[in-house]
Design an enzyme around this catalytic site. Structure first.
Site, PDB file in Angstrom:
ATOM      1  N   LYS A  12      -0.613 -10.425   3.330  1.00 13.09           N
ATOM      2  CA  LYS A  12       0.276 -11.581   3.467  1.00 13.09           C
ATOM      3  C   LYS A  12      -0.074 -12.619   2.424  1.00 13.09           C
ATOM      4  O   LYS A  12      -1.175 -12.652   1.862  1.00 13.09           O
ATOM      5  CB  LYS A  12       0.182 -12.190   4.877  1.00 13.09           C
ATOM      6  CG  LYS A  12      -1.210 -12.700   5.280  1.00 13.09           C
ATOM      7  CD  LYS A  12      -1.581 -14.085   4.767  1.00 13.09           C
ATOM      8  CE  LYS A  12      -2.943 -14.551   5.281  1.00 13.09           C
ATOM      9  NZ  LYS A  12      -3.455 -15.780   4.598  1.00 13.09           N
ATOM     10  N   ASP A 134      -4.860 -15.323  12.486  1.00 14.75           N
ATOM     11  CA  ASP A 134      -3.808 -14.670  11.701  1.00 14.75           C
ATOM     12  C   ASP A 134      -3.336 -13.351  12.303  1.00 14.75           C
ATOM     13  O   ASP A 134      -2.343 -12.781  11.835  1.00 14.75           O
ATOM     14  CB  ASP A 134      -4.289 -14.406  10.276  1.00 14.75           C
ATOM     15  CG  ASP A 134      -4.366 -15.667   9.428  1.00 14.75           C
ATOM     16  OD1 ASP A 134      -3.922 -16.728   9.908  1.00 14.75           O
ATOM     17  OD2 ASP A 134      -4.879 -15.592   8.297  1.00 14.75           O
TER      18      ASP A 134
END
Length: 276
Positions: A12, A134
């Site tokens: 990401k 996350d």
């Protein structure tokens, strides 16, 4: 149902990162946008009835007791449920690309399917949050606007872009940056509309550049092509391009001292697609 699954555990980017406060428990509140990529670690999962989970992860120096893949599996394991897991690491550690969190999320998703546990995404996200802030966005499997400590997620549709990502020769510990006295911790919240208008930054960037000058050098180099940014707490930096060819043309000029990747931004995780 198949007893094995292979998938890409995606990296990401944080397209921006504003630190808006600090809670009494020490966690920081923030706003960010998670852009998922079509590139990441290659993982395989094979279910068995051994009652044990094994992991083959060449090149990793993380102690097994701390490995997020095994910790994620242990959250789901019961009775004689077992699995053999392999992870071919492509995502560099300490780069701000979310590799460990993504691996944990992929483990939760894959073993939930293979072990036929039928847990909802919401339940898996709650389990994932216990492993790291996350993890939930990777379990949800969609690029997202995030608030809170990163766990309050709103799926977001991002325009197509290709990213050139540079990895300077340093790893940045997240805790070190968030504990730095110079870190801005009082950024005013912005709206999604402001984000799409380009009103944003990464509050961690000045601290990281001061501590790790090579990240600043990489940012300066990228600036000849587009407005660059640090992802998360770094050390990776990136710039967006309209096409793969443009990103690859810039990549060919990257100095040999830096590792580089070209990846496409996607709204849906390749791991979730593999399990559909």
């Amino acid at each position: 149902m198949s007893s094995s699954v292979a998938l890409t555990s995606p990296a990401k980017l944080n397209l921006f990162l504003h630190v808006t406060g600090r809670r009494e428990d020490g966690y920081h509140t923030l706003q960010t946008v998670f852009q998922l990529l079509d590139w990441g670690d290659r993982m395989t999962f094979t279910a068995n009835d051994s009652g044990t989970v094994t992991l083959d992860m060449p090149g990793s120096d993380v102690p097994l007791r701390d490995n997020l893949i095994l910790r994620a599996a242990q959250l789901l394991q019961r009775g004689t449920l077992g699995a053999a897991i392999t992870c071919d690491k492509q995502i560099p550690m300490g780069g701000g690309l979310g590799g460990g969190s993504s691996n944990a999320a992929s483990t939760l998703l894959a073993l939930n399917r293979l072990w036929q546990l039928d847990m909802s995404l919401g339940t898996l996200q709650a389990l994932g949050a216990s492993l790291g802030a996350d993890v939930p966005v990777f379990v949800g499997g969609h690029s997202a606007w995030a608030e809170g400590i990163g766990e309050v997620l709103t799926a977001i549709h991002l325009p197509e872009a290709w990213y050139l990502i540079l990895k300077p020769g340093c790893a940045v510990p997240t805790g070190e940056i968030f504990s730095d006295r110079e870190l801005t911790r009082d950024s005013l919240p912005i709206t999604m509309a402001a984000f799409f208008q380009g009103v944003h930054r990464n509050d961690c960037e000045p601290v990281v550049v001061a501590r790790y000058p090579e990240t600043g050098e990489a940012l300066d180099w990228l600036r000849q092509f587009a407005e660059p940014r640090l992802t998360g707490t770094g050390s990776c930096v990136f710039a967006a391009f309209g096409t793969r060819e443009q990103a690859q043309a810039a990549q060919r000029e990257v100095p040999g001292k830096w590792v580089s990747f070209v990846a496409k931004g996607v709204n849906e995780s390749p791991a979730l697609r593999a399990l559909a």
